[in-house]
Design a protein around this motif. Structure first.
Motif, short mmCIF file in Angstrom:
data_model
loop_
_atom_site.label_atom_id
_atom_site.label_comp_id
_atom_site.label_asym_id
_atom_site.label_seq_id
_atom_site.Cartn_x
_atom_site.Cartn_y
_atom_site.Cartn_z
N HIS A 1 3.05 3.03 -3.43
CA HIS A 1 2.56 3.96 -4.46
C HIS A 1 2.84 5.37 -3.96
O HIS A 1 2.56 5.72 -2.82
N THR B 1 -9.44 10.23 -7.25
CA THR B 1 -8.51 9.15 -6.90
C THR B 1 -8.33 8.98 -5.39
O THR B 1 -7.80 7.96 -4.95
N SER C 1 -7.09 1.66 -0.03
CA SER C 1 -5.91 0.79 0.04
C SER C 1 -5.21 0.90 1.39
O SER C 1 -4.79 -0.11 1.96
N ALA D 1 0.84 -1.21 0.00
CA ALA D 1 0.00 0.00 0.00
C ALA D 1 0.87 1.25 0.00
O ALA D 1 0.55 2.23 -0.67
N ALA E 1 1.51 8.35 -4.37
CA ALA E 1 0.40 9.15 -3.82
C ALA E 1 0.00 8.62 -2.44
O ALA E 1 -0.24 9.40 -1.52
N ARG E 2 -0.07 7.29 -2.27
CA ARG E 2 -0.46 6.73 -0.97
C ARG E 2 0.61 7.01 0.08
O ARG E 2 0.29 7.28 1.24
N HIS F 1 -9.83 5.73 -3.75
CA HIS F 1 -9.05 4.53 -4.07
C HIS F 1 -7.81 4.43 -3.18
O HIS F 1 -7.53 3.39 -2.59
N HIS F 2 -7.08 5.52 -3.07
CA HIS F 2 -5.85 5.51 -2.26
C HIS F 2 -6.16 5.30 -0.78
O HIS F 2 -5.48 4.53 -0.10
N TYR G 1 -0.14 9.01 3.46
CA TYR G 1 0.18 8.44 4.76
C TYR G 1 1.11 9.35 5.56
O TYR G 1 0.88 9.61 6.74
#
Length: 107
Positions: free
Chosen positions: A19, A52, A59, A16, A21-22, A55-56, A26
């Protein structure tokens, strides 16, 4: 100390975070601390489109890294610091405990 985080759970959390963006989301939530941020604040701070964000965030929730709480019409996102610490412990718990030549033991 034995960590109760399984290899499978650690792999899911790391995937997770794998990525860009994630990882940015975080790290932003970690900076925000226990107060957390709502979805709009996250998108605004990181200049991420709302399309988006769901989605992020999903996850990160599925990986156990963040929690979400509905407050009226908003969804508050917070990092799960217990999981974060378990993941860090998982990654470091066996440091220098088995590959003697690499750890410098016996010199």
């Amino acid at each position: 100390m034995t960590n109760d985080l399984s290899t499978q759970n650690a792999a899911q959390a790391l995937a997770a975070l794998g990525h860009e963006a994630r990882l940015d989301v975080y790290r932003l939530l970690v900076r925000a601390g226990v107060e957390g941020l709502n979805v709009g604040e996250i998108g605004e701070q990181l200049n991420l489109p709302a399309s988006t964000m769901a989605h992020h965030l999903r996850s990160l929730v599925q990986a156990g890294l963040i929690t979400q709480e509905r407050q009226g019409r908003e969804i508050l996102n917070r990092p799960d610091f217990t999981v974060m610490n378990k993941l860090t412990d998982f990654l470091t718990e066996e440091c220098c405990s088995g590959v003697v030549r690499l750890c410098g033991a016996g010199k």
